[in-house]
Design an enzyme around this catalytic site. Structure first.
Site, PDB file in Angstrom:
ATOM      1  N   ASP A  61      63.457  56.080   6.387  1.00  0.00           N
ATOM      2  CA  ASP A  61      63.028  57.027   7.420  1.00  0.00           C
ATOM      3  C   ASP A  61      63.223  56.486   8.835  1.00  0.00           C
ATOM      4  OD1 ASP A  61      61.993  58.886   5.478  1.00  0.00           O
ATOM      5  OD2 ASP A  61      60.272  57.555   5.234  1.00  0.00           O
TER       6      ASP A  61
ATOM      7  N   ASP B 231      58.782  63.305   5.614  1.00  0.00           N
ATOM      8  CA  ASP B 231      59.128  62.700   4.344  1.00  0.00           C
ATOM      9  C   ASP B 231      58.084  63.148   3.317  1.00  0.00           C
ATOM     10  OD1 ASP B 231      60.296  60.869   2.485  1.00  0.00           O
ATOM     11  OD2 ASP B 231      58.656  59.488   2.908  1.00  0.00           O
TER      12      ASP B 231
ATOM     13  N   ASP C 200      57.435  56.874   5.965  1.00  0.00           N
ATOM     14  CA  ASP C 200      56.821  55.574   5.706  1.00  0.00           C
ATOM     15  C   ASP C 200      57.807  54.539   5.190  1.00  0.00           C
ATOM     16  OD1 ASP C 200      57.297  56.633   3.219  1.00  0.00           O
ATOM     17  OD2 ASP C 200      55.384  56.021   2.354  1.00  0.00           O
TER      18      ASP C 200
END
Length: 898
Positions: free
Chosen positions: A642, A333, A638
């Site tokens: 995700d 990410d 985070d």
């Protein structure tokens, strides 16, 4: 009338009035009777909680291993034959192994519980025209909810009134900047991040106020959809688990075939009784099964966990440690993982020059510096920079303060970035506010696209400070602040710099002012929107972590490809990706991926490295596509968005400081420092752990082969067994918990990060290592048989001959342990002493155990032993030393062959 079911499919594309009407609601909210009815119909506004695996079941699962099954059957047969000592030792080995695995195993996954905890909040709701505070779990579709800065959105809502509402949706969509909301309908097809007329459950309101109608609750919300993805994501077996399972099946079949053959051969051709051959077959099974291997593997993984914890990587699932050694792709990410997840002013443009701004996040650490000379610009060196920083601090409602968790922002992230820019230049927030008293203001509004504040100092000078969208501010300016003072506006210069910042994925803010020696009128649009002086442009973005750039380079050097998967805009994603060193001539969005065939999807995922505007489902599909191409995938993130991909990936890595609870609970590893570089260190440790497991197997299996060979040869030639099953179990356990365990502490091999990841198609034992194991096993068996027959021929008792045979086997293992410290490198090198203390201690400990085993009367009676003379020990050592030289010669041959 629009049906409720139709509205729920795309409420963002309907007007607020339509949604209210379809839900039989109004701005006065729902009546109590309708609330109760809908609570029965839709249920509470919460997510289901997954039931944890019962403790008893987790313990029993420790026995779910083919090799353990074979041992248990052997123990039962031993009981039936009356060999209670042998069966007792076998049962003890199995139970000890199960306890070790049970204790070391991590807690069960709790991603759904974490997401549920995020959504627990109270909210202000209008019911029957009365405003009241309720638990958000009591919300139902049709409820009217009030939102203001600092609130967590309690359900998916269609907004019908907004006043400068901005929401931080980074945890849900990956969007790095707060999203400005409005109440106008948008196209039904737009992606989640662009549905500006909606506020989504679990996101945060950073600015403004709003009212909206609840259209989805519980599992029907976007977070609910993510929780469903998490629940159905397949938790893959690690490469080591797959290899050990395959190895156990192959070994079990081989043991069964050899045991049955030996039993039949002994009965049919050597005249042994069936009872004797049953016991011999059990001896072969016990000798061949590396019963200490599961415990050694578990302990090696546990040691890796402890080392990684000291390196700020907490492992939640024990088998995950070795997976890092075979990772060849890291899907990361962007927001909060590769970047700081803190908006930062990074560039400052004046009338004739451009400056950089160092430092990341909200800590006032850094400086404004000259791009060309890289020199820091001190406070007072250029009045234009001072004036720009003064406007940035005054026309601002944010604040930053340091606490135990570091520097924290209170307010809008963009305003925080502007404030910190002024602090980095050496200005004091409190001093500026006391020197310039605010007397009036025009708050930021979406329609206006600017904020203005009016201030005066102690001398009566009045300052109008304005910040906002550059194109809007420029239209109010006729002049600019130049190096020599006020000068005519050069609009082309500012527009060029605006485009330059935008190309880098930055948000651009313009700063302007008007200074007067007399009192200005009360602020209004008419007062502000003419006669301003353009001062500066500020480029703001969520910058890459400096350590992430070097870590990605290290990953590339280790044969690991890094892919960035973000919910942010394509322009921002490409700009950040370029800074990070991710080369991709095209950025694909979630919409692009949704329109592809499966083959096209896999080809694109394989070839390109940057993916933007991706949904949680897109991230999950990307990981799955890479796994279908036989890649071992690590996923870092985070946010709530995700969580499904973190759970699906071979190894999920969550950020521990700024990561959501949902991400942490879905992950296998949590980084306590949110540092991408920790991943590279974890990969190195994962490779080391796998190497050490291979070394342990390379050490244990030749011993098992030697023991089985001794028994088989004895049956084939019709001679007495040199070692009994109970003695074999003693050797296997004592060497596994001492000698084999010592290999778990071995340091990393040289250049471990300079080699490519191991292939998932590579077996646990390569052809070269198999050759070595067979060679050592046969040689050790020959030495044991040789000394056993030597003592028998000299008239020694069977007890003494077997005592010599057992100690010969242990001595051969102790000598061979030195070879196993390095897979290919010679033991006769400077590396011999590096990290070698555990091995030396283990050899001393195991020899002390053997002395007790050999000379203790209770042990002699239990295992059928007899005391040895001192010269017998010397003879054993002399016979075993050639094994060390033989293996080193074999390594030399393999090195020469490359």
């Amino acid at each position: 009338m629009t049906e409720i079911s139709q509205v729920l499919t795309s409420p963002h594309s309907h007007s607020g009035e339509q949604v209210l009407l379809a839900l039989e609601s109004s701005e006065r909210g729902l009546a109590a009777a309708l609330v109760e009815q809908r609570l029965q119909q839709y249920g509470h506004n919460q997510l289901p909680q997954a039931a944890p695996t019962p403790v008893w079941k987790r313990f029993l699962l420790q026995f779910n291993n083919v090799l353990i099954y074979v041992l248990l059957v052997s123990a039962l047969i031993s009981i039936a034959l009356g060999h209670y000592v042998d069966s007792g030792v076998i049962f003890a080995v199995v139970v000890v192994n199960a306890i070790v695995g049970f204790v070391q195993e991590g807690k069960a996954e709790a991603a759904l519980r974490a997401i549920m905890s995020m959504t627990k909040t109270h909210c202000m709701v209008v019911r029957s025209g009365v405003l009241e505070s309720i638990d958000s779990t009591e919300l139902v579709p049709g409820d009217v909810v009030m939102l203001q800065a600092g609130d967590r959105v309690p359900a998916d809502m269609r907004l019908f009134y907004c006043k400068d509402l901005r929401c931080d949706e980074s945890a849900l969509t990956g969007e790095s900047q707060p999203v400005s909301k409005h109440f106008e309908p948008v196209q039904a097809e737009v992606v989640l991040a662009e549905r500006k007329s909606m506020a989504y459950m679990g996101t945060m309101v950073t600015y403004g106020i709003a009212r909206g109608v609840v259209c989805c609750t519980g599992l029907k919300t976007e977070i609910g959809a993510i929780s469903d993805l998490v629940q159905h994501a397949v938790l893959p077996q690690t490469p080591l688990q797959k290899q050990l399972k395959k190895f156990a099946q192959q070994l079990s079949v081989g043991i069964l075939i050899v045991s049955v053959f030996a039993m039949l051969f002994g009965v049919l051709f050597r005249g042994y009784s069936l009872s004797e051959m049953f016991q011999a077959a059990i001896g072969i099974a016990v000798a061949s099964i590396p019963e200490g291997l599961p415990a050694v593997v578990t302990i090696a993984l546990a040691i890796g966990v402890q080392i990684m914890a000291r390196s700020r990587a907490l492992v939640r699932r024990l088998p995950s440690v070795e997976v890092l050694g075979s990772v060849d792709i890291i899907c990361s990410d962007k927001t909060g993982t590769l970047t700081t997840n803190a908006m930062t002013a990074r560039g400052l443009v004046l009338s004739d020059s451009t400056y950089g701004i160092s430092g990341e996040g909200y800590a006032p650490e850094g400086a404004i510096y000259n791009f060309s000379t890289n020199e820091t610009v001190e406070l007072g060196h250029d009045d234009r920079i001072t004036q720009a920083c003064l406007i940035a601090i005054l026309c601002n409602d944010a604040n930053v303060a340091e606490n135990q968790d570091g520097w924290q922002l209170a307010g809008d992230p963009t305003e925080g970035a502007l404030l910190v820019m002024g602090l980095k230049h050496g200005m004091s927030h409190s001093t500026v506010l006391s020197d310039w008293t605010r007397v009036d203001e025009l708050p930021f509004e979406t329609e206006r696209r600017y904020m203005a504040t009016l201030h005066h100092d102690c001398e009566g000078v009045e300052l109008l400070a304005v910040k906002g969208a550059p194109d809007r501010i420029l239209s109010f300016c006729e002049n600019q602040l130049g190096r020599g003072g006020v000068e005519p506006l050069q609009a082309d210069h500012w527009k060029t710099q605006m485009e330059h910042f935008a190309d880098q994925g930055m948000r651009v803010m313009a700063l302007a002012q008007r200074v007067s020696g007399t009192a200005m009128p009360v602020l209004s649009n008419q007062v502000v929107e003419n006669g301003l002086i353009m001062v500066a442009l500020v480029g703001i973005s969520d910058p890459p972590r400096p350590e992430a750039i070097s870590s990605i380079q290290q990953c590339h050097g280790a044969g690991i490809r890094v892919k960035m998967i973000t919910g942010d805009s394509p322009v921002t994603a490409k700009a950040i990706g370029t800074e990070l060193g991710l080369v991709s001539n095209k950025v694909f969005t979630g919409s692009d991926l949704d329109g592809m065939s499966q083959q096209q999807f896999q080809d694109v995922v394989e070839q390109y490295d940057i993916f933007a505007r991706t949904s949680p489902a897109n991230k999950l599909q990307l990981v799955q596509a890479l796994q279908q191409r036989q890649h071992v995938v690590a996923m870092t993130g985070d946010g709530v968005n995700d969580a499904p991909a973190l759970r699906q990936a071979d190894i999920g890595v969550a950020m521990g400081m700024k990561g959501t609870d949902a991400a942490k609970e879905a992950a296998d590893i949590v980084l306590t420092d949110d540092n991408f570089s920790t991943i590279a260190a974890a990969v190195k440790e994962g490779r080391t752990v796998y190497d050490n497991i291979v070394k342990s197997i390379l050490f244990i299996l030749p011993t098992n082969l030697a023991e089985a060979t001794v028994i088989i040869v004895a049956i084939l030639f019709g001679v007495t067994l040199p070692i009994t099953p109970a003695q074999i179990l003693w050797v296997n356990m004592i060497t596994a918990i001492t000698l084999a365990l010592a290999l778990s502490f071995e340091p990393s091999e040289p250049n471990i990060m300079g080699r490519p990841p191991r292939s998932t198609n590579q077996g646990l034992i390569t052809g070269a290592l198999l050759t070595r194991m067979v060679l050592v096993g046969l040689c050790a068996a020959a030495v044991v048989f040789l000394l056993f027959q030597y003592f028998m021929d000299r008239g020694a008792t069977i007890e003494l001959a077997r005592t010599v045979a057992v100690n010969t086997l242990v001595m051969a293992e102790a000598v061979y342990l030195l070879n196993c410290r390095f897979l290919q490198q010679t033991v006769f090198s400077a590396q011999l002493l590096k990290g070698g203390l555990p091995v030396l201690v283990a050899i001393v400990v195991v020899m002390l155990f053997q002395l007790v085993f050999t000379y203790l009367p209770v042990s002699q009676k239990l295992f059928g032993l007899e005391s040895m003379a001192a010269q017998d020990w010397l003879l054993i050592l002399v016979v075993c030393l050639p094994i060390l030289l033989m293996v080193e010669l074999e390594k030399f041959v393999w090195r020469q062959r490359g």
